[in-house]
Design a protein around this motif. Structure first.
Motif: not given
Ligand code: SF4
Lengths: 381, 301
Positions: B73, B82, B89, B108, B110-112, B114-118
């Motif tokens: 992270d 991002s 990525k 967890q 992924m938001p770093f 800039g992605l949606v954690a899906h």
């Protein structure tokens, strides 16, 4: 019967006729205010959502490009999404909400139709319920077509078109239709039915259903659309045409349409992702003036020319052009160019409105002689 | 991301578990920073970014991190993940899925980026990471977008592997030409029934022959693929071209038509800049019958 196992009913629709049909079909339902949107169009195919009519439901099925002639049929948005799963279905790229929705309040639908038809009493309206789904696929569960058939019987200047890939005709056989409903089939070569039109009635089942509605006195329509190219298409389409004509009576065929595979470029990717076994997107295609992908014109003309020859032979009618008389089923191309009409039939309608007018003339002279002879001005020709 | 302190470091030490990530970030690690990033692990200070050469001491911001993610992270934060291209990525996430104990940890991170954690987004990136490495590297150079990469992942891996080694290795297409070639060849791959048939139909050895430069090869490949992928258009356009040639028109008169074959007819243009050019008008009238033949060639029944 479709795959529908349960339904969600908007509280405003609990007293609708549709609920009785659901109960008769043994479909469990819950009454619920809000139904979450289904992003995936497939996710909503097994559950019915009974909704209220919101806004205008009557619209025109029209192409945005004036390079392609459309027939100017009206569409009544009474359903949205479909239990079937055709590889080329445009709904996979169109629906924002994948729930299979049906308007419970068909009285309101009919009122809207009546208002439009009564405003122009000298015009014949063709109105279909198939724009965003199949007109009969859910008939066992909803009974909607039966109620519409009865209502259209009493609208002098309107004809209802129920277009389907199902064989769900038993519920409508005893309706008092007074020839005001055209039950039409979207038909395709057996190879295409087997490989691309998943979960629909098989070709033979559709043909048996076609025979049944013919015997029940309905007017019928045949839509050979979308024609799809594959190895051996000639024989397969010929066999389809001959069997379809044999299953019905030419004097009950209101119209026959012909069209070829077309979709917007985004759909190609959708089809390849959703139907990895399908090969329909790999044939040569060009981008038409309406932005849609379709076969190059020489190939389309070859395919149409073949079907037209077989049709002419099967119907015992040399000239299928709607511009040379109304003693035959009205033949037309769905979303085709003027020159395709011209080069294959010797003439083309002068405009979308002109084709609409030809339909009216054909219907009036063949089936509704008591209606006034259509007047060009009423069709804005 | 919490900043803990600022430290001057004279000789940076790197965390061994980050080696694979540094390898794939190689091209992105910029040295012209005013400060670096570091983190503490078991009382040792590890650097996340490198130290400018010939600098004895350099300021490092010490970052906090989540103990379960090996400071990945912090690494993502330090490198403004991002802003990374989708290819990086994808490779990063593919590496993380190997290193972290479960998929949840990767989500967890992924938001770093800039992605949606899906899950579906993660799966899409992992599929991108599986593309042949030559193709991924080239896609990065040509700034192929995430959406375009997702579309590429729908092609069969055998086809992509062949495309990378037998086609892409010999040419340098632009992003749009690359995407077009991938799509057209994929259509032909299916239409013809596999790679062997496609190679034969393309006469591949001739196309990529070594005596040509990459531009010539690309040109040849484009022409051949067009012919193969659009045989009807190719054939009828050739016929129209022959008809036009047979008209023997002077250079001042040109004939154009819609080569998609959709619009019937053609346009005749005449350049007139002097009085003598007007004689060409009578030439046009004299060729009326030949023009009729041309129109006939555009009736495809
Ligand atoms: S029957 Fe029509 S609406 Fe239903 S899936 Fe097939 S194409 Fe779509």
């Amino acid at each position: 019967m479709s795959n529908i196992k349960q339904a969600i009913v908007d509280p405003s629709q609990v007293d609708s006729e549709l609920i009785k049909a659901l109960e008769q079909a043994g479909i469990d339902y819950v009454v619920q205010d809000e139904v979450a949107i289904k992003k995936n169009y497939r996710a909503g195919k097994k559950q019915l959502v009974v909704v209220d009519k919101k806004g205008d439901a009557l619209d025109t099925c029209a192409t945005i490009s004036d390079h392609y002639i459309c027939c100017n049929v009206k569409v009544l948005k009474s359903i949205s999404n479909c239990p079937y799963d055709c590889s080329y279905c445009f709904l996979q790229n169109y629906l924002n909400d994948g729930n299979t929705k049906v308007v419970g309040n068909d009285t309101a639908l009919i009122e809207e139709v009546k208002e439009a038809c009564f405003k122009q009493p000298d015009r014949i309206f063709r109105i279909g319920t198939w724009e965003l789904g199949d007109s009969l696929a859910l008939e066992h569960e909803t009974g909607q077509a039966q109620r519409l058939i009865t209502a259209f019987r009493d609208i002098p200047n309107a004809v209802l078109e129920l277009k389907t890939k199902s064989d769900s005709v038993n519920p409508i056989l005893n309706c008092d239709h007074q020839h005001k409903t055209v039950v039409s089939w979207s038909l395709n070569a057996n190879t295409i039915v087997e490989t691309q039109e998943h979960k629909t009635a098989r070709l033979q089942e559709r043909l048996i259903a076609l025979k049944k509605v013919t015997e029940a006195g309905y007017l019928v329509g045949l839509h050979v659309d979308p024609m799809i190219y594959f190895e051996g298409w000639e024989a397969d389409y010929e066999s389809l045409i001959r069997q379809a004509i044999q299953a019905t009576r030419p004097d009950q065929i209101a119209w026959i349409s012909l069209g070829s595979l077309r979709f917007n470029p985004e759909m190609k990717k959708k089809i390849e992702t959703n139907f990895p076994a399908s090969t329909i997107t790999y044939t040569e295609m060009i981008r038409g003036n309406d932005g849609k992908m379709r076969y190059p014109k020489p190939l389309r003309m070859r395919m149409y020319g073949h079907v037209i020859n077989v049709l002419a032979d099967a119907l015992g009618c040399d000239d299928l052009s709607p511009q040379t008389g109304f003693d035959k089923p009205l033949f037309y191309f769905c979303m085709e160019r003027w020159d395709v009409w011209h080069d294959l039939l010797g003439a083309s309608p002068t405009s979308i409105q002109d084709l609409d007018y030809l339909f009216a003339q054909s219907l009036q002279s063949r089936f509704f002689p008591s209606l006034p002879i259509p007047n060009k001005a009423d069709y804005a020709v | 991301m919490q900043l803990k302190s600022l430290k001057n470091i004279s000789s940076p030490t790197f965390f061994s578990k980050h080696r694979a990530y540094f390898d794939l970030l190689g091209s992105l690690s910029s040295l012209d920073r005013l400060f670096g990033y570091a983190f503490y692990y078991d009382d040792t200070l590890f650097c996340l970014t490198s130290h400018p050469k010939h600098t004895t001491s350099f300021p490092y911001l010490v970052l906090d991190y989540h103990p379960d993610y090996f400071a990945l992270d912090a690494l993502l934060f330090a490198y403004s993940a991002s802003t990374w291209p989708a290819t990086i990525k994808a490779r990063f996430l593919a590496q993380a899925i190997q290193d972290l104990p479960d998929r949840h940890g990767v989500l967890q991170l992924m938001p770093f980026m800039g992605l949606v954690a899906h899950q579906s987004v993660l799966s899409a990136y992992l599929n991108i990471a599986k593309l042949p490495s030559l193709l991924l590297t080239y896609a990065q150079q040509k700034k192929v977008s995430y959406k375009q990469l997702v579309q590429i992942t729908r092609y069969e891996s055998s086809y992509l592997a062949w495309f990378a080694t037998d086609i892409l290795a010999y040419i340098k297409p632009s992003c749009s030409v690359l995407l077009h070639l991938l799509e057209s060849m994929h259509d032909c791959f299916h239409r013809l029934g596999g790679i062997e048939a496609l190679v034969t139909a393309l006469d591949l050895p001739t196309l990529i022959h070594n005596d040509a430069d990459s531009e010539t090869r690309l040109h040849r490949i484009n022409d051949t693929v067009f012919q193969l992928c659009y045989p009807t258009q190719f054939k009828y356009n050739q016929e129209v071209r022959h008809c036009v040639k047979a008209l023997h028109l002077p250079d001042s008169i040109s004939v154009t038509w819609d080569d998609s074959l959709e619009t019937k007819g053609f346009t005749v243009s005449l350049d007139i800049s002097k009085v003598d050019d007007l004689n060409d008008l009578s030439l046009l009238a004299a060729k009326k019958e030949s023009f009729k033949d041309l129109l006939e060639a555009m009736v495809y029944v």
